[in-house]
Design an enzyme around this catalytic site. Structure first.
Site, short mmCIF file in Angstrom:
data_model
loop_
_atom_site.label_atom_id
_atom_site.label_comp_id
_atom_site.label_asym_id
_atom_site.label_seq_id
_atom_site.Cartn_x
_atom_site.Cartn_y
_atom_site.Cartn_z
N ASP A 141 -33.44 2.26 -28.20
CA ASP A 141 -33.09 0.83 -28.28
C ASP A 141 -31.59 0.59 -28.06
O ASP A 141 -31.13 -0.55 -28.11
CB ASP A 141 -33.58 0.21 -29.60
CG ASP A 141 -33.05 0.93 -30.84
OD1 ASP A 141 -32.70 2.11 -30.74
OD2 ASP A 141 -33.00 0.29 -31.91
N HIS A 142 -30.84 1.66 -27.80
CA HIS A 142 -29.41 1.51 -27.49
C HIS A 142 -29.06 2.00 -26.08
O HIS A 142 -27.96 1.76 -25.61
CB HIS A 142 -28.56 2.26 -28.52
CG HIS A 142 -28.67 1.67 -29.89
ND1 HIS A 142 -27.69 0.89 -30.45
CD2 HIS A 142 -29.70 1.69 -30.79
CE1 HIS A 142 -28.08 0.47 -31.65
NE2 HIS A 142 -29.30 0.95 -31.87
N HIS A 189 -25.27 5.87 -29.50
CA HIS A 189 -26.15 7.02 -29.71
C HIS A 189 -27.34 6.91 -28.77
O HIS A 189 -27.51 5.90 -28.08
CB HIS A 189 -26.56 7.15 -31.17
CG HIS A 189 -27.43 6.03 -31.69
ND1 HIS A 189 -27.03 4.72 -31.72
CD2 HIS A 189 -28.68 6.05 -32.24
CE1 HIS A 189 -27.98 3.98 -32.26
NE2 HIS A 189 -29.00 4.75 -32.57
ZN LIG Z 1 -30.67 4.51 -33.96
#
Ligand SMILES: [Zn+2]
Length: 307
Positions: free
Chosen positions: A69-70, A65
């Site tokens: 932080d990804h 997603h």
């Molecule tokens: Zn998230």
């Protein structure tokens, strides 16, 4: 089990803000000749070097997603590969907004990539298949569009009993179809039943990557029987209300999904930085899940740790 074709490293699994030794989500996973990157939080390219994958040629990036932080490490990583002169095509699987995110940064920075990038929108079902892996996606239950992935090592359904096959008059050229379960015919026209010269193929590695998500029982069906399940556990059960409000899971809920899936090993991660003792996550999950539990941390090799 023979997982010799697998190399899996957790590069980072902290939630939200990066800090020294607390890197946001990213994992590398080699399956045979295919190298995958699962999520790409800030600092991932540093971690790739630190774990000895400098110069490694990733084939596929899977993004769950578009929370920072990804994914905030991905523009920098793709840019560095251009600086290094990469020409090999890259496949990027993720939410629908991912191409706009990356193209927008290229437009603003007047950047471009030196290699072809193929975007594959994540959707329910198989999103990628090659000789090494089959990758399936399933929607997660988060605040924005989010996808869980199931990575399956592709193995031949049958293994050839070499001595039996040769004794039956078959040749090496026949082995590929035998591995696929087909009968064979000798040069002399004699038909050889598949089961008489093969044995069941070895078990292929299967892992599920499930982050970020609310407790979602349906994920147990998606990941049924996996060898390893990486499931986020941002919170402990005492912060259940916060987990529900923010679209995350507790360690107990991760344990429930792993138990219901019959997972061989549960790897916990994406811990909120409010907790000082990560052992509490494993203790909480172990109350509902009796399998092996690993506490995710940057640098962890789950296959080695689970031995
Ligand atoms: Zn998230």
């Amino acid at each position: 089990m023979d997982f010799s074709r697998i190399d899996w490293r957790i590069l980072g699994c902290s939630a939200a803000v990066p800090a020294p030794n607390q890197y946001p989500s990213a994992q590398s996973l080699r399956v045979g000749g295919t190298l995958l990157l699962l999520d790409c939080g800030e600092g991932t390219q540093i971690r790739i070097r630190e774990v000895g994958l400098r110069g490694a040629s990733f084939d596929v990036v899977l993004i769950t997603h578009l929370h920072g932080d990804h994914v905030f490490g991905l523009p920098g990583l793709l840019s560095s590969w251009t600086l290094q002169g990469r020409v090999k095509p890259l496949v990027v699987v993720g939410p629908r907004g991912l191409p706009d995110f990356l193209h927008g940064i290229n437009a603003a920075t007047e950047g471009s990539w030196s290699y072809p990038v193929q975007f594959v929108p994540a959707e329910h079902g198989c999103v990628l298949e090659n000789d090494d892996v089959r990758i399936l996606a399933h929607p997660l239950n988060h605040r924005i569009e989010a996808w869980g992935y199931l990575v399956e090592e592709r193995v031949a359904p049958r293994s050839v009993d070499y001595e039996a096959a040769v004794a039956a008059g078959l040749e090496h050229a026949d082995f590929r179809s035998l591995q696929l379960g087909l009968d064979a015919t000798t040069r002399g026209g004699h038909r050889v039943p598949n089961a008489s010269v093969t044995v069941p193929g070895r078990h292929g590695f299967r892992m599920a990557y499930l982050t970020d998500t609310r407790y979602e029982p349906a994920l147990a069906d998606f990941a049924q029987g996996v060898d390893y399940m990486y499931h986020e556990s941002t919170f402990l059960a005492r912060h259940q209300a916060l987990a529900e409000k923010t679209g995350h899971s507790t360690a107990r809920e991760a344990g429930l999904v792993a138990a219901s899936a019959g997972a061989g090993c549960l790897v916990l991660g994406h811990f909120s930085q409010r907790y000082a003792r990560l052992a509490d996550f494993a203790a909480e999950a172990s109350a509902v899940y009796s399998g092996r539990i690993l506490v995710g941390q940057s640098g962890l090799n789950p296959l080695a740790a689970a031995e």
